[in-house]
Design a protein around this motif. Structure first.
Motif, PDB file in Angstrom:
ATOM      1  N   ASP A 219      -8.870   0.038  18.554  1.00  0.00           N
ATOM      2  CA  ASP A 219      -9.760   1.196  18.662  1.00  0.00           C
ATOM      3  C   ASP A 219      -8.990   2.503  18.539  1.00  0.00           C
ATOM      4  O   ASP A 219      -9.490   3.485  17.981  1.00  0.00           O
ATOM      5  CB  ASP A 219     -10.486   1.164  20.009  1.00  0.00           C
ATOM      6  N   SER A 220      -7.764   2.519  19.053  1.00  0.00           N
ATOM      7  CA  SER A 220      -6.980   3.759  19.041  1.00  0.00           C
ATOM      8  C   SER A 220      -6.550   4.163  17.633  1.00  0.00           C
ATOM      9  O   SER A 220      -6.240   5.337  17.409  1.00  0.00           O
ATOM     10  CB  SER A 220      -5.744   3.609  19.936  1.00  0.00           C
ATOM     11  N   ALA A 221      -6.532   3.216  16.695  1.00  0.00           N
ATOM     12  CA  ALA A 221      -6.113   3.549  15.328  1.00  0.00           C
ATOM     13  C   ALA A 221      -7.043   4.590  14.713  1.00  0.00           C
ATOM     14  O   ALA A 221      -6.599   5.571  14.110  1.00  0.00           O
ATOM     15  CB  ALA A 221      -6.071   2.295  14.461  1.00  0.00           C
ATOM     16  N   GLU A 222      -8.323   4.395  14.872  1.00  0.00           N
ATOM     17  CA  GLU A 222      -9.292   5.315  14.284  1.00  0.00           C
ATOM     18  C   GLU A 222      -9.343   6.645  15.028  1.00  0.00           C
ATOM     19  O   GLU A 222      -9.673   7.682  14.455  1.00  0.00           O
ATOM     20  CB  GLU A 222     -10.678   4.668  14.266  1.00  0.00           C
ATOM     21  N   MET A 223      -8.983   6.623  16.322  1.00  0.00           N
ATOM     22  CA  MET A 223      -9.089   7.832  17.136  1.00  0.00           C
ATOM     23  C   MET A 223      -7.812   8.658  17.139  1.00  0.00           C
ATOM     24  O   MET A 223      -7.790   9.767  17.661  1.00  0.00           O
ATOM     25  CB  MET A 223      -9.455   7.450  18.573  1.00  0.00           C
ATOM     26  N   SER A 224      -6.718   8.122  16.579  1.00  0.00           N
ATOM     27  CA  SER A 224      -5.458   8.869  16.585  1.00  0.00           C
ATOM     28  C   SER A 224      -5.546  10.049  15.607  1.00  0.00           C
ATOM     29  O   SER A 224      -6.452  10.135  14.784  1.00  0.00           O
ATOM     30  CB  SER A 224      -4.294   7.951  16.217  1.00  0.00           C
ATOM     31  N   ASP A 225      -4.583  10.948  15.704  1.00  0.00           N
ATOM     32  CA  ASP A 225      -4.583  12.142  14.857  1.00  0.00           C
ATOM     33  C   ASP A 225      -3.254  12.233  14.117  1.00  0.00           C
ATOM     34  O   ASP A 225      -2.217  12.494  14.723  1.00  0.00           O
ATOM     35  CB  ASP A 225      -4.781  13.380  15.724  1.00  0.00           C
ATOM     36  N   PRO A 226      -3.244  12.020  12.784  1.00  0.00           N
ATOM     37  CA  PRO A 226      -4.408  11.658  11.951  1.00  0.00           C
ATOM     38  C   PRO A 226      -4.808  10.203  12.170  1.00  0.00           C
ATOM     39  O   PRO A 226      -4.011   9.419  12.692  1.00  0.00           O
ATOM     40  CB  PRO A 226      -3.872  11.883  10.531  1.00  0.00           C
ATOM     41  N   PRO A 227      -6.015   9.810  11.753  1.00  0.00           N
ATOM     42  CA  PRO A 227      -6.426   8.416  11.880  1.00  0.00           C
ATOM     43  C   PRO A 227      -5.414   7.492  11.209  1.00  0.00           C
ATOM     44  O   PRO A 227      -4.883   7.785  10.137  1.00  0.00           O
ATOM     45  CB  PRO A 227      -7.782   8.380  11.179  1.00  0.00           C
TER      46      PRO A 227
ATOM     47  N   VAL B 236      -7.377   1.487   5.262  1.00  0.00           N
ATOM     48  CA  VAL B 236      -6.643   2.690   4.873  1.00  0.00           C
ATOM     49  C   VAL B 236      -7.287   3.929   5.487  1.00  0.00           C
ATOM     50  O   VAL B 236      -8.494   4.159   5.354  1.00  0.00           O
ATOM     51  CB  VAL B 236      -6.591   2.820   3.341  1.00  0.00           C
ATOM     52  N   ARG B 237      -6.448   4.733   6.170  1.00  0.00           N
ATOM     53  CA  ARG B 237      -6.893   6.008   6.736  1.00  0.00           C
ATOM     54  C   ARG B 237      -5.863   7.083   6.385  1.00  0.00           C
ATOM     55  O   ARG B 237      -4.921   6.838   5.630  1.00  0.00           O
ATOM     56  CB  ARG B 237      -7.100   5.872   8.249  1.00  0.00           C
ATOM     57  N   ALA B 238      -6.005   8.243   6.977  1.00  0.00           N
ATOM     58  CA  ALA B 238      -5.241   9.411   6.541  1.00  0.00           C
ATOM     59  C   ALA B 238      -3.748   9.318   6.812  1.00  0.00           C
ATOM     60  O   ALA B 238      -2.954   9.973   6.142  1.00  0.00           O
ATOM     61  CB  ALA B 238      -5.802  10.665   7.229  1.00  0.00           C
ATOM     62  N   SER B 239      -3.314   8.534   7.782  1.00  0.00           N
ATOM     63  CA  SER B 239      -1.901   8.561   8.195  1.00  0.00           C
ATOM     64  C   SER B 239      -0.946   8.119   7.101  1.00  0.00           C
ATOM     65  O   SER B 239       0.239   8.478   7.124  1.00  0.00           O
ATOM     66  CB  SER B 239      -1.685   7.680   9.434  1.00  0.00           C
TER      67      SER B 239
ATOM     68  N   HIS C 133       0.838  -1.206   0.000  1.00  0.00           N
ATOM     69  CA  HIS C 133       0.000   0.000   0.000  1.00  0.00           C
ATOM     70  C   HIS C 133       0.872   1.256   0.000  1.00  0.00           C
ATOM     71  O   HIS C 133       0.616   2.202  -0.764  1.00  0.00           O
ATOM     72  CB  HIS C 133      -0.914  -0.008   1.227  1.00  0.00           C
ATOM     73  N   LEU C 134       1.909   1.275   0.827  1.00  0.00           N
ATOM     74  CA  LEU C 134       2.805   2.429   0.873  1.00  0.00           C
ATOM     75  C   LEU C 134       3.541   2.608  -0.447  1.00  0.00           C
ATOM     76  O   LEU C 134       3.714   3.730  -0.933  1.00  0.00           O
ATOM     77  CB  LEU C 134       3.800   2.268   2.025  1.00  0.00           C
ATOM     78  N   LEU C 135       3.973   1.515  -1.033  1.00  0.00           N
ATOM     79  CA  LEU C 135       4.657   1.581  -2.328  1.00  0.00           C
ATOM     80  C   LEU C 135       3.725   2.116  -3.413  1.00  0.00           C
ATOM     81  O   LEU C 135       4.125   2.945  -4.242  1.00  0.00           O
ATOM     82  CB  LEU C 135       5.187   0.198  -2.712  1.00  0.00           C
TER      83      LEU C 135
ATOM     84  N   SER D  97      -4.123   0.840   9.212  1.00  0.00           N
ATOM     85  CA  SER D  97      -3.703  -0.304  10.024  1.00  0.00           C
ATOM     86  C   SER D  97      -4.181  -1.609   9.396  1.00  0.00           C
ATOM     87  O   SER D  97      -5.145  -1.625   8.626  1.00  0.00           O
ATOM     88  CB  SER D  97      -4.256  -0.169  11.451  1.00  0.00           C
ATOM     89  N   VAL D  98      -3.509  -2.693   9.756  1.00  0.00           N
ATOM     90  CA  VAL D  98      -3.891  -4.032   9.297  1.00  0.00           C
ATOM     91  C   VAL D  98      -4.796  -4.653  10.354  1.00  0.00           C
ATOM     92  O   VAL D  98      -4.387  -4.830  11.513  1.00  0.00           O
ATOM     93  CB  VAL D  98      -2.651  -4.919   9.060  1.00  0.00           C
TER      94      VAL D  98
END
Length: 346
Positions: free
Chosen positions: A283-291, A337-340, A177-179, A294-295
């Motif tokens: 749960d913390s993955a979605e709440m982090s800034d930026p979201p 996939v989220r914003a991070s 995904h990063l590539l 994660s796998v």
């Protein structure tokens, strides 16, 4: 208070028959069994748990072996809480209680003693390390024919009972995904290699880079211990390498979030932060800034499967050993996939 004698009188059977029916011991005519159960319901008789354990030669406990980590809040950690919830759901459905057992710090668990002392009828092992003492202890347990299952850890060359997730594929998808997003200098913050899931994620990381024609750079490999604190500490080594690092893949969300916090504490501005992918989809993955991208790992289902398997093995005890099902299962993972991982203009 109702007694076994009253149940026997109403059902027209002996007290020994009542005991066998209520404890599920030995063959029994269905008509007799139903008559005893109906009589027990009529008088409100519930067999004493201690007496039942003597009759069945079982404790009624499903043991869960946990790692001992000083000052760590294991039960609030997403990984353990999800797995334990899955185990607990199956244990409750089968009228089993969970007995939590902690390893001695730095020591190897004497699994055989858990069964010799009749503390547990079956056990599920979390946090096992691929070390000689641990391998030998589980091998002894396996050869003894006791019901057990490992979660999230396999031992190469052994035929142990294991339920796991496909971490090699999870690591591969994260880095691919990063590539595909255009990142090339991708660092990896992994866990200790005594865990098979760490080695699997590293294999996935290398595979994705190899497919992209990129030679893995060993200087971009870092190790933590899955804690947020270790991710924060890793920032000390990663920060000086920016902007030569485009992105970081971390082996769990806690380290990813700790790394992000550590980089900010060292003055790295948001526009200079590397893209970031975590693992577990807590749960913390979605709440982090930026979201946090994660796998997702199906930890709850791993717990359910492990509990179902050991309870099935328990029921099969006494039968032909070669007919007992060997559990070595890998569940699929999913990239969320989220914003991070999309927070920079390439």
């Amino acid at each position: 208070m109702a007694s076994r004698k009253e149940v026997a009188q109403i059902a027209g059977v002996s007290e020994a028959t009542v005991s066998r029916v209520l404890n599920g011991v030995g063959p029994m005519k269905e008509e007799t069994r139903q008559r005893v159960l109906a009589a027990a319901r009529q008088v409100g008789y519930t067999p004493n748990a201690i007496a039942r354990s003597f009759a069945t030669r079982r404790s009624g406990h499903l043991g869960v072996v946990m790692p001992y980590v000083p000052k760590a809040r294991l039960f609030s950690a997403y990984y353990f809480s999800e797995i334990l919830s899955g185990i607990g759901s199956r244990a409750q459905a089968n009228k089993y209680d969970l007995l939590m057992l902690f390893r001695e710090p730095g020591g190897t668990m004497d699994y055989m003693n858990l069964f010799r002392s009749r503390k547990v009828d079956a056990c599920i092992i979390l946090g096992a390390k691929d070390e000689l003492g641990e391998r030998e202890a589980i091998r002894e347990l396996d050869q003894g024919g006791h019901p057990y299952c490992l979660i999230n850890q396999r031992f190469d060359g052994e035929n142990f009972h294991v339920v796991d997730a496909d971490h090699a594929e999870g690591g591969y998808r994260a880095v691919r995904h990063l590539l595909q997003a255009g990142y090339r200098r991708i660092a990896f913050l992994n866990g200790p290699d005594v865990y098979s899931n760490s080695r699997d994620r590293l294999a996935g990381y290398r595979r994705a880079l190899d497919e992209a024609g990129i030679t893995p750079d060993e200087s971009l490999l870092f190790e933590g211990n899955f804690s947020r604190k270790s991710g924060h500490a890793a920032a000390e080594f990663i920060a000086p390498l920016l902007p030569g690092i485009d992105a970081v893949f971390a082996a769990n969300d806690r380290m990813a979030i700790g790394l992000s916090q550590g980089l900010r504490a060292r003055g790295v501005k948001p526009e200079h932060m590397p893209a970031l992918v975590g693992y577990d989809d807590s749960d913390s993955a979605e709440m982090s800034d930026p979201p946090l991208t994660s796998v997702r790992v199906p930890f709850y289902q791993l717990g359910e499967l492990a509990a179902s398997h050991v309870l099935r093995l328990l029921e099969e005890q006494g039968g032909p050993a070669d007919r007992r099902e060997r559990m070595h299962l890998q569940l699929p993972t999913e990239l969320i996939v989220r914003a991070s991982s999309l927070n920079r203009t390439m």
